[in-house]
Design a protein around this motif. Structure first.
Motif, mmCIF file in Angstrom:
data_model
loop_
_atom_site.group_PDB
_atom_site.id
_atom_site.type_symbol
_atom_site.label_atom_id
_atom_site.label_comp_id
_atom_site.label_asym_id
_atom_site.label_seq_id
_atom_site.Cartn_x
_atom_site.Cartn_y
_atom_site.Cartn_z
ATOM 1 N N UNK A 19 -8.793 -6.859 -5.615
ATOM 2 C CA UNK A 19 -8.354 -8.144 -5.074
ATOM 3 C C UNK A 19 -6.842 -8.254 -4.979
ATOM 4 N N UNK A 20 -6.375 -8.847 -3.884
ATOM 5 C CA UNK A 20 -4.958 -9.182 -3.774
ATOM 6 C C UNK A 20 -4.626 -10.262 -4.789
ATOM 7 N N UNK A 21 -3.355 -10.358 -5.169
ATOM 8 C CA UNK A 21 -2.939 -11.352 -6.150
ATOM 9 C C UNK A 21 -1.667 -12.040 -5.681
ATOM 10 N N UNK A 22 -1.385 -13.176 -6.313
ATOM 11 C CA UNK A 22 -0.145 -13.904 -6.065
ATOM 12 C C UNK A 22 0.740 -13.793 -7.294
ATOM 13 N N UNK A 23 1.983 -13.389 -7.078
ATOM 14 C CA UNK A 23 2.972 -13.385 -8.152
ATOM 15 C C UNK A 23 4.290 -13.918 -7.596
ATOM 16 N N UNK A 24 4.841 -14.894 -8.297
ATOM 17 C CA UNK A 24 6.097 -15.516 -7.852
ATOM 18 C C UNK A 24 6.004 -15.975 -6.407
ATOM 19 N N UNK A 25 4.855 -16.570 -6.071
ATOM 20 C CA UNK A 25 4.606 -17.109 -4.729
ATOM 21 C C UNK A 25 4.624 -16.041 -3.638
ATOM 22 N N UNK A 63 6.959 1.698 -9.025
ATOM 23 C CA UNK A 63 6.116 0.831 -9.850
ATOM 24 C C UNK A 63 6.959 0.120 -10.904
ATOM 25 N N UNK A 64 6.778 -1.181 -11.010
ATOM 26 C CA UNK A 64 7.482 -1.970 -12.007
ATOM 27 C C UNK A 64 8.863 -2.437 -11.587
ATOM 28 N N UNK A 65 9.249 -2.116 -10.345
ATOM 29 C CA UNK A 65 10.589 -2.497 -9.877
ATOM 30 C C UNK A 65 10.493 -3.509 -8.742
ATOM 31 N N UNK A 66 11.468 -4.428 -8.713
ATOM 32 C CA UNK A 66 11.545 -5.393 -7.612
ATOM 33 C C UNK A 66 12.491 -4.918 -6.519
ATOM 34 N N UNK A 67 13.035 -3.730 -6.670
ATOM 35 C CA UNK A 67 13.960 -3.186 -5.676
ATOM 36 C C UNK A 67 13.220 -2.253 -4.717
ATOM 37 N N UNK A 72 17.630 3.585 3.353
ATOM 38 C CA UNK A 72 18.823 3.736 2.531
ATOM 39 C C UNK A 72 19.443 2.445 2.058
ATOM 40 N N UNK A 73 18.975 1.300 2.567
ATOM 41 C CA UNK A 73 19.508 0.001 2.160
ATOM 42 C C UNK A 73 18.549 -0.651 1.170
ATOM 43 N N UNK A 74 19.047 -0.950 -0.033
ATOM 44 C CA UNK A 74 18.193 -1.485 -1.087
ATOM 45 C C UNK A 74 18.205 -3.010 -1.101
ATOM 46 N N UNK A 75 17.004 -3.583 -1.231
ATOM 47 C CA UNK A 75 16.835 -5.039 -1.269
ATOM 48 C C UNK A 75 16.069 -5.422 -2.531
ATOM 49 N N UNK A 76 16.508 -6.508 -3.164
ATOM 50 C CA UNK A 76 15.777 -7.039 -4.310
ATOM 51 C C UNK A 76 14.763 -8.053 -3.811
ATOM 52 N N UNK A 77 13.483 -7.781 -4.054
ATOM 53 C CA UNK A 77 12.434 -8.698 -3.624
ATOM 54 C C UNK A 77 12.161 -9.711 -4.732
ATOM 55 N N UNK A 78 11.282 -10.672 -4.441
ATOM 56 C CA UNK A 78 11.025 -11.752 -5.386
ATOM 57 C C UNK A 78 9.911 -11.423 -6.368
ATOM 58 N N UNK A 79 9.335 -10.245 -6.240
ATOM 59 C CA UNK A 79 8.288 -9.846 -7.167
ATOM 60 C C UNK A 79 8.315 -8.341 -7.348
#
Length: 326
Positions: A19-25, A63-67, A72-79
């Motif tokens: 199942x898909x899940x919701x984390x941090x909206x 795994x375990x990272x929000x980046x 080559x361009x790194x973005x910080x996601x919300x989850x």
């Protein structure tokens, strides 16, 4: 806290291996499913690092990272990217920007819908869904759809259109949607025939239906009045945790959410035959007012009717889920 969410493509449910899940909206879905649907190549490393190749994009995540790195361009996601039942779960909205799809979120029903136009990708999504097919939890449930009026009874008639025709078109679409969930759907009429009120309720009662939904379009002298109303009968009936009012509330929320209609709310009606004579949770949906210019224009529009049907279907699914969990 993770909560289950329903993933769909053009409102058709997609079976997932977990199942898909919701984390941090944000909705997290199995990367494997996205790669299979959109034809992306994935390179997995034991360290938990994953590289995704799609079109001209190279996406790197861990795994375990929000980046997440894109070209080559790194973005910080919300989850954070997580692992669930051996599947790498990634934020759908982030990936959708690179997959070229629009993602719609429906809060009340907890549905995330991917809008896809490419017929080949749609076909692939259906194939992937079938490969993960798990027995429908709705199998065995019975729903009666009652398209109001018919035959010699036009119902309301405005703008060259009879209410009976609108009601039947919406009901047929609802039937089509529900049957994808292995729900047994019965209709009180499937064509333009005169059908008595007794025939309608007798059908529902004789098969011991779980739910009864009558579909209508409204009319009133004041042409400024518009929107969706759900009629129900307030009584002591509660079947597997579901009352008439709860069914009506679910339908009210979902129809207005899907179709964008003005939500006029619930009306307790004690004098309607079909609500009085049915022995299971029942409600009557007044989709819109044929006497209102904008509502009538919508009711005559196939795309709008389909959205209404999706809303009615979702209200039914939400209600059956309560019965299942009871």
């Amino acid at each position: 806290c993770s909560k289950a969410v329903d993933v769909r493509v053009n409102f058709a449910q997609i079976n997932l291996p977990t199942d898909a899940v919701i984390q941090n909206n944000r909705t997290l879905v199995p990367l494997r499913v996205l790669s299979e649907i959109f034809g992306a190549k994935v390179h997995w490393e034991e360290s938990g690092k994953v590289t995704v190749y799609h079109n001209n994009n190279i996406i790197v995540l861990s795994k375990g990272s929000e980046y997440i790195s894109v070209n080559g361009k790194t973005t910080k996601t919300e989850t954070k990217v997580i692992e669930k039942e051996d599947y790498m779960m990634v934020p759908l909205k982030f990936f959708s920007d690179y997959l070229g799809v629009e993602v719609e979120w429906y809060e009340n029903s907890r549905i995330v819908n991917m809008v896809i136009e490419d017929e080949e990708i749609i076909k692939k999504a259906q194939e992937v869904s079938r490969s993960y097919n798990r027995k429908s939890i709705y199998e065995g449930y019975k729903v009666v759809l009652d398209p109001g009026h018919g035959g010699s009874d036009n119902g309301a008639y405005y703008g060259g259109t009879a209410e009976k025709t609108i009601n039947l078109k919406i009901a047929k679409k609802v039937k089509e949607i529900l049957e994808k969930y292995d729900i047994k759907v019965y209709m009180t009429r499937t064509s333009d025939v005169t059908t008595s009120l007794a025939t309608r309720t007798n059908l529902a009662n004789s098969i011991n239906a779980d739910l009864y939904i009558s579909i209508h379009s409204n009319a009133i002298a004041n042409s400024s009045i518009k929107g969706t109303e759900i009629l129900y009968k307030q009584n002591s009936l509660v079947q597997d945790g579901v009352s008439n009012k709860l069914l009506a509330q679910n339908l009210s929320n979902s129809v207005s959410e899907y179709a964008g209609t003005y939500k006029r709310g619930l009306i307790n009606r004690t004098n309607l035959y079909v609500l009085n004579r049915t022995t299971m949770p029942a409600a009557l949906v007044e989709v819109g007012y044929m006497t209102n210019t904008s509502d009538l224009k919508n009711l005559k529009n196939e795309n709008f009717r389909n959205k209404v049907a999706e809303g009615i279907s979702d209200g039914i699914l939400d209600t059956l889920m309560i019965m299942i969990k009871h």
